[in-house]
Design an enzyme around this catalytic site. Structure first.
Site, mmCIF file in Angstrom:
data_model
loop_
_atom_site.group_PDB
_atom_site.id
_atom_site.type_symbol
_atom_site.label_atom_id
_atom_site.label_comp_id
_atom_site.label_asym_id
_atom_site.label_seq_id
_atom_site.Cartn_x
_atom_site.Cartn_y
_atom_site.Cartn_z
ATOM 1 C CE LYS A 112 -4.238 -2.090 1.556
ATOM 2 N NZ LYS A 112 -3.899 -3.499 1.837
HETATM 3 C C1 LIG Z 1 -4.551 -4.548 1.330
HETATM 4 C C2 LIG Z 1 -3.803 -5.821 1.279
HETATM 5 C C3 LIG Z 1 -4.168 -6.848 0.403
HETATM 6 C C4 LIG Z 1 -5.392 -6.763 -0.475
HETATM 7 O O1 LIG Z 1 -5.318 -5.755 -1.422
HETATM 8 P P1 LIG Z 1 -6.571 -5.355 -2.329
HETATM 9 O O2 LIG Z 1 -6.167 -4.121 -3.027
HETATM 10 O O3 LIG Z 1 -7.705 -5.168 -1.391
HETATM 11 O O4 LIG Z 1 -6.820 -6.457 -3.245
HETATM 12 C C5 LIG Z 1 -3.370 -7.967 0.351
HETATM 13 N N1 LIG Z 1 -2.284 -8.103 1.140
HETATM 14 C C6 LIG Z 1 -1.898 -7.145 1.993
HETATM 15 C C7 LIG Z 1 -0.700 -7.357 2.852
HETATM 16 C C8 LIG Z 1 -2.640 -5.963 2.093
HETATM 17 O O5 LIG Z 1 -2.252 -5.004 2.945
#
Ligand SMILES: *Cc1c(COP(=O)(O)O)cnc(C)c1O
Length: 466
Positions: A112
């Site tokens: 993210k």
């Molecule tokens: C947010 C997150 C996901 C999922 O991502 P999406 O964009 O909702 O598909 C998967 N793994 C981790 C570690 C995350 O923080």
């Protein structure tokens, strides 16, 4: 570039307004009216670019009417200079033609950071230009919150309020949010689950009267188009490293809200030769049930060892539906209105068949997650986080072609989720160097009732804009 709503009623906006808006006024999500499409020759010419240089190429057309090229370049360079690995998104081979794309070298150790470190800087730039202030209200199951706080901590024009489910995020995740100091940073531990937090965010957007018109409300969850846009870049960077456009590449993506994998779908629509896109879910498998049986039905939430994917509905799925319905906003409005009442959704058979051609999918439970962590460590002494392990397992189940490189998106560093690592009989890793003193840092958060009025009162009292 113009952006339109998936429900067809809200006005088209430019990038700047999309960044500041979140959900469209008609309840839909914004999406580019049309995507840039690149030829194999153009993609081939990007081989050898640094991550930031490539990000510039890919992001520029999406923001061109809002941000001059020089300013964009500065913003992007600053964003990715904060990552602790010179390659920003390095590939690591774990077995024959199987690669892990490490997306955890940003400040908060999850993918993210790629979007939110950029989003914070873009927001500050645009707000400064417009002399406006914004309030961010976000919900997190762990990783979004810390990345958003880290991305916005230097933003003078933003107050940020992040709700997380009290006692339901890992210690490292919580500390990454609560140890960042700043007058504009507020952590709310809500006595409820992630969906309760997300529901309060949605209601806040629907009725913004608590802000008394003095600030804008901005979304940081993956309904914000800027996040998807930033994530498109690493599909290109990794595929080009592995030989695209001369060779196709397959991706397996651990997903919850359908954000990260949707970025892969966009990359393919922009011309990147992606042979396979695998939706990898945990036991909260609404996306897998859709792909398998055209059954997108809401069920109860399960708390798993991969908490960042614990969701009941996937907020970005509507963006895919929009394309599956030939971009007919009215059809999407009807489908979503119906889904909101019944909690059930299935689509016309021919459209579903088409979706199945776009994506493969697998569901991986906690036991298989731990098994996979153990197995990959035994094979290569490479330690996976539980989300990435789900991606690896799904890749191994769905892989069609051994000659095509398979890239698994490693969405988090294993130090964030020690429980499954220990369950797999392995030793939890140490914190990376730049976070080595995390446990000694002071934490700041407020525990609040699962109640919208309480949360809104808190925001009114603590926002500098109000
Ligand atoms: C947010 C997150 C996901 C999922 O991502 P999406 O964009 O909702 O598909 C998967 N793994 C981790 C570690 C995350 O923080």
């Amino acid at each position: 570039m113009k952006y339109i709503s998936t429900r067809g009623q809200a006005p088209a906006l430019n990038f700047e307004d999309v960044l500041l808006t979140g959900l469209a006024a008609d309840g839909g999500l914004y999406i580019p009216e049309c995507l840039p499409r690149y030829t194999p020759e153009e993609i081939a010419s990007w081989a050898g670019l640094s991550y930031a240089e490539l990000a510039n190429k890919i992001i520029a057309p999406f923001v061109a009417d809002s941000i001059p090229a020089d300013d964009l370049e500065t913003i992007i360079n600053e964003t990715y200079a904060e990552f602790s690995h010179a390659a920003v998104a390095p590939l690591n081979q774990i077995s024959s033609n199987e690669w892990v794309l490490e997306l955890f070298h940003g400040p908060t150790l999850a993918f993210k950071d790629f979007a939110l470190q950029l989003l914070g800087r873009l927001l500050d730039y645009i707000l400064e230009k417009r002399q406006e202030r914004a309030v961010i209200v976000g919900a997190t199951s762990g990783d979004t919150g810390s990345a958003a706080i880290e991305g916005c901590r230097r933003c003078d024009n933003v107050d940020i309020f992040i709700m997380h489910p009290h006692n339901r995020v890992s210690d490292v995740q919580r500390k990454q949010m609560t140890t960042i100091a700043g007058d504009n940073i507020h952590n709310l531990a809500v006595e409820g689950n992630f969906d309760d937090c997300q529901a309060m965010v949605k209601e806040s957007f629907a009725d913004q009267s608590f802000l008394e018109g003095k600030a804008r409300l901005v979304a940081v969850n993956s309904i914000n188009w800027a996040r998807i846009m930033a994530q498109v870049v690493y599909y290109f960077s990794s595929a080009i490293s592995l030989g695209a456009p001369h060779r196709s590449v397959a991706f397996s993506v651990p997903t919850g809200n359908f954000g990260d994998i949707f970025a892969g779908y966009i990359a393919r629509n922009m011309g990147l030769p992606i042979s396979q896109l695998i939706v990898a879910t945990n036991s909260n498998d609404i996306l897998h049930r859709f792909m398998e049986s055209n059954n997108y039905d809401k069920t109860t939430l399960e708390h798993t060892l991969s908490p960042s994917m614990d969701i009941m509905v996937s907020s970005n799925f509507e963006r895919l539906l929009f394309d599956l319905y030939g971009r007919d906003g009215n059809a999407i409005r009807e489908l979503m209105d119906d889904f909101n009442v019944t909690g059930k959704l299935s689509i016309d058979a021919h459209r579903w068949e088409f979706a199945r051609g776009l994506f493969d999918s697998a569901r991986v439970d906690d036991e298989q997650t731990c098994e996979t962590i153990k197995q990959v460590f035994a094979e290569s002494e490479y330690l996976l986080d539980p989300h990435t392990a789900i991606g690896v397992q799904a890749a191994r189940q769905c892989r069609r072609d051994a000659a095509t490189p398979m890239v698994i998106l490693a969405t988090a560093h294993p130090v964030k989720f020690p429980e499954p690592v220990i369950k797999a009989g392995l030793q939890a890793p140490d914190l990376p160097y730049h976070l080595r003193d995390l446990n000694e840092r002071e934490e700041r958060m407020t525990v609040v009732k699962n109640d919208k009025a309480t949360v809104h009162a808190y925001i009114r009292e603590h926002s500098r804009a109000l």
